[in-house]
Design a protein around this motif. Structure first.
Motif, PDB file in Angstrom:
ATOM      1  N   ASP A   1       0.798  -1.226   0.000  1.00 28.49           N
ATOM      2  CA  ASP A   1       0.000   0.000   0.000  1.00 28.49           C
ATOM      3  C   ASP A   1       0.828   1.273   0.000  1.00 28.49           C
ATOM      4  OD1 ASP A   1      -2.341  -1.503   0.070  1.00 28.49           O
ATOM      5  OD2 ASP A   1      -2.338  -1.589   2.272  1.00 28.49           O
ATOM      6  N   HIS A   2       2.078   1.200   0.457  1.00 34.47           N
ATOM      7  CA  HIS A   2       2.771   2.473   0.678  1.00 34.47           C
ATOM      8  C   HIS A   2       4.249   2.485   0.281  1.00 34.47           C
ATOM      9  CE1 HIS A   2       3.249   0.096   4.374  1.00 34.47           C
ATOM     10  NE2 HIS A   2       4.406   0.712   4.499  1.00 34.47           N
ATOM     11  N   LEU A   3       4.716   1.490  -0.430  1.00 34.88           N
ATOM     12  CA  LEU A   3       6.119   1.490  -0.858  1.00 34.88           C
ATOM     13  C   LEU A   3       6.211   1.476  -2.376  1.00 34.88           C
ATOM     14  CD1 LEU A   3       7.786  -1.017   1.663  1.00 34.88           C
ATOM     15  CD2 LEU A   3       7.855   1.490   1.716  1.00 34.88           C
ATOM     16  N   LYS A   4       7.084   2.336  -2.898  1.00 32.08           N
ATOM     17  CA  LYS A   4       7.294   2.409  -4.345  1.00 32.08           C
ATOM     18  C   LYS A   4       8.787   2.341  -4.621  1.00 32.08           C
ATOM     19  CE  LYS A   4       7.106   6.279  -6.695  1.00 32.08           C
ATOM     20  NZ  LYS A   4       6.636   7.504  -7.363  1.00 32.08           N
ATOM     21  N   ILE A   5       9.145   1.586  -5.672  1.00 35.47           N
ATOM     22  CA  ILE A   5      10.544   1.449  -6.084  1.00 35.47           C
ATOM     23  C   ILE A   5      10.717   2.080  -7.457  1.00 35.47           C
ATOM     24  CG2 ILE A   5      12.469  -0.138  -6.458  1.00 35.47           C
ATOM     25  CD1 ILE A   5      11.302  -0.308  -3.677  1.00 35.47           C
ATOM     26  N   PHE A   6      11.739   2.917  -7.574  1.00 39.04           N
ATOM     27  CA  PHE A   6      12.122   3.474  -8.870  1.00 39.04           C
ATOM     28  C   PHE A   6      13.535   3.008  -9.175  1.00 39.04           C
ATOM     29  CE2 PHE A   6      14.338   6.828 -11.300  1.00 39.04           C
ATOM     30  CZ  PHE A   6      13.588   6.797 -12.463  1.00 39.04           C
ATOM     31  N   SER A   7      13.738   2.496 -10.383  1.00 40.03           N
ATOM     32  CA  SER A   7      15.059   2.020 -10.807  1.00 40.03           C
ATOM     33  C   SER A   7      15.726   3.097 -11.645  1.00 40.03           C
ATOM     34  CB  SER A   7      14.926   0.727 -11.615  1.00 40.03           C
ATOM     35  OG  SER A   7      16.188   0.295 -12.079  1.00 40.03           O
TER      36      SER A   7
ATOM     37  N   VAL B   1      26.093  -7.461 -11.834  1.00 40.81           N
ATOM     38  CA  VAL B   1      25.302  -6.298 -12.225  1.00 40.81           C
ATOM     39  C   VAL B   1      25.098  -5.426 -10.987  1.00 40.81           C
ATOM     40  CG1 VAL B   1      23.089  -5.477 -13.119  1.00 40.81           C
ATOM     41  CG2 VAL B   1      24.126  -7.566 -14.054  1.00 40.81           C
ATOM     42  N   GLU B   2      25.266  -4.133 -11.166  1.00 37.72           N
ATOM     43  CA  GLU B   2      25.010  -3.176 -10.095  1.00 37.72           C
ATOM     44  C   GLU B   2      23.781  -2.356 -10.459  1.00 37.72           C
ATOM     45  OE1 GLU B   2      27.094   0.773  -8.017  1.00 37.72           O
ATOM     46  OE2 GLU B   2      28.338  -0.709  -9.055  1.00 37.72           O
ATOM     47  N   ARG B   3      22.833  -2.271  -9.530  1.00 39.05           N
ATOM     48  CA  ARG B   3      21.609  -1.499  -9.763  1.00 39.05           C
ATOM     49  C   ARG B   3      21.443  -0.473  -8.656  1.00 39.05           C
ATOM     50  NH1 ARG B   3      19.975  -6.983 -10.765  1.00 39.05           N
ATOM     51  NH2 ARG B   3      19.662  -7.297 -13.007  1.00 39.05           N
ATOM     52  N   HIS B   4      20.933   0.685  -9.019  1.00 41.28           N
ATOM     53  CA  HIS B   4      20.607   1.719  -8.049  1.00 41.28           C
ATOM     54  C   HIS B   4      19.096   1.922  -8.060  1.00 41.28           C
ATOM     55  CE1 HIS B   4      24.849   3.740  -7.858  1.00 41.28           C
ATOM     56  NE2 HIS B   4      24.904   2.419  -7.871  1.00 41.28           N
ATOM     57  N   LEU B   5      18.507   1.811  -6.893  1.00 38.77           N
ATOM     58  CA  LEU B   5      17.063   1.894  -6.735  1.00 38.77           C
ATOM     59  C   LEU B   5      16.722   2.979  -5.722  1.00 38.77           C
ATOM     60  CD1 LEU B   5      16.542  -1.964  -6.307  1.00 38.77           C
ATOM     61  CD2 LEU B   5      16.287  -0.686  -8.444  1.00 38.77           C
ATOM     62  N   LYS B   6      15.553   3.589  -5.874  1.00 32.66           N
ATOM     63  CA  LYS B   6      15.066   4.556  -4.897  1.00 32.66           C
ATOM     64  C   LYS B   6      13.787   4.012  -4.286  1.00 32.66           C
ATOM     65  CE  LYS B   6      15.771   8.854  -5.657  1.00 32.66           C
ATOM     66  NZ  LYS B   6      16.729   9.114  -4.542  1.00 32.66           N
TER      67      LYS B   6
ATOM     68  N   ASP C   1      18.010   5.624  -0.869  1.00 28.12           N
ATOM     69  CA  ASP C   1      18.738   5.045  -1.993  1.00 28.12           C
ATOM     70  C   ASP C   1      19.198   3.640  -1.627  1.00 28.12           C
ATOM     71  OD1 ASP C   1      18.531   7.304  -3.642  1.00 28.12           O
ATOM     72  OD2 ASP C   1      20.215   8.269  -2.613  1.00 28.12           O
ATOM     73  N   ILE C   2      18.938   2.698  -2.525  1.00 28.02           N
ATOM     74  CA  ILE C   2      19.291   1.294  -2.321  1.00 28.02           C
ATOM     75  C   ILE C   2      20.224   0.862  -3.447  1.00 28.02           C
ATOM     76  CG2 ILE C   2      18.424  -1.055  -2.023  1.00 28.02           C
ATOM     77  CD1 ILE C   2      17.295   0.841   0.062  1.00 28.02           C
TER      78      ILE C   2
END
Length: 348
Positions: A197-203, A213-218, A229-230
């Motif tokens: 309900d309340h969490l959003k991930i942006f890549s 592979v290295e990924r940066h997520l918000k 930042d993840i």
């Protein structure tokens, strides 16, 4: 969780009759196994005339001898996979069974991660694993967990948020030998996805090669508008069968993990498919590297016992254990990691 203080000559384990384990490739079964009795070969304390360096070298020599003779692999095979007396009742409740990727790979009740605010309840198949490094004041904190299922991504990201985790280490491909090992729990680059309900991930970023592979997520909490930042590392150089022929790429991954750990105190999330095999290899390897830096002896069976006392079955196969032993020897011999404190003045 102190490794260098006991059983300085390793462990002798009295052999009992037991079944042949077939937990390979991160599949499980429900068989129980008898307990094993641990008898120190030499319980006397190390000589106070020895430097830390002497005891570290002595432990490496024991490791090499154990590898050559096969004794250390034999002792690994006798080591209990589940800590006697630890319950797993929460994982096996009817409402939680569907959240487990494998039916018999579950967190202990005592060390499981408890979710505080999740629509499906407080359960996620994940365990706190804390590894203390004697002589350094360091406690490396991990959350060892399974690769999320399509139905448990909300629980996974809720855990990331609640535990303040900023680094995720994924030690598996999504598909291996035609079988799903982990659901893709992050969106494509420049895309976002909502979980619960309340969490959003942006890549925002993705880069890598055939090995990693290295990924940066918000990660955004939509209720509070707080953003974090993840970073996610996905290691891909583990072959479909067995273990890597060379530890170099794996050690590079550990180096990246340690670099990121230096800037935070929150737990690092580590997962493969079941969250026990390759996950365990990574935890033992980083622990050994930290022990080298602290001039402390390395007793892999003691380290593994401390790990399995927090999550069952960490490091599944003899091949995985042999691989990490050889990698420890490589790190020491090639001085990939060196003691941080001068050893000529360190007397015990």
């Amino acid at each position: 969780m102190i490794f260098g203080k006991c059983c300085c000559m390793g462990l002798f384990i009295r052999k009992h009759n037991f079944y042949s384990s077939d937990i390979a490739n991160e599949d499980g079964h429900d068989d129980e196994e008898p307990p094993f009795q641990y008898i120190p070969v030499d319980a006397s304390p190390p000589s106070r005339s020895k430097t830390k360096c002497d005891r570290l070298l002595e432990s490496i020599m024991l490791l090499r001898e154990g590898l050559e003779s096969g004794d250390m692999i034999f002792q690994f095979e006798q080591l209990y996979r589940k800590k006697p007396g630890e319950g797993m009742t929460i994982a096996r409740l009817p409402d939680n069974l569907y959240k487990n990727r494998y039916r018999d790979i579950s967190p202990y009740d005592a060390t499981r991660v408890v979710l505080k605010k999740c629509s499906s309840g407080d359960y996620v198949n994940a365990s706190f694993v804390n590894m203390e490094i004697p002589g350094s004041g360091i406690v490396n904190k991990y959350i060892a967990t399974q690769g999320p299922l399509s139905s448990t991504c909300e629980e996974f990201w809720q855990m990331v948020w609640e535990q303040g985790c900023r680094l995720i280490v994924m030690v598996t491909p999504l598909i291996e030998r035609g079988r799903s090992k982990c659901h893709k729990y992050w969106p494509n680059v420049e895309e976002s996805e909502k979980y619960g309900d309340h969490l959003k991930i942006f890549s925002s970023y993705e880069s890598g090669n055939a090995s990693m592979v290295e990924r940066h997520l918000k990660l955004t909490n939509l209720e509070t508008s707080e953003e974090r930042d993840i970073v996610q590392f996905q290691y891909l150089a583990w072959p479909d069968h067995g273990v890597p022929d060379d530890a170099t790429e794996f050690l590079n991954l550990i180096g990246q993990v340690r670099k990121h750990r230096s800037s935070c105190t929150d737990p690092i999330i580590v997962h493969c498919s079941a969250g026990i095999g390759r996950t365990g290899v990574l935890i033992l390897m980083e622990t050994a590297m930290c022990l080298i830096e602290a001039n402390e002896p390395i007793y892999p069976l003691e380290i593994l016992k401390a790990m399995r006392d927090q999550r069952a079955m960490l490091i599944q196969t003899s091949n995985q254990f042999r691989f990490v032993l050889e990698a420890i020897d490589k790190v020491y011999k090639e001085e990939i990691v060196k003691p941080l404190v001068p050893i000529d003045t360190e007397k015990q």
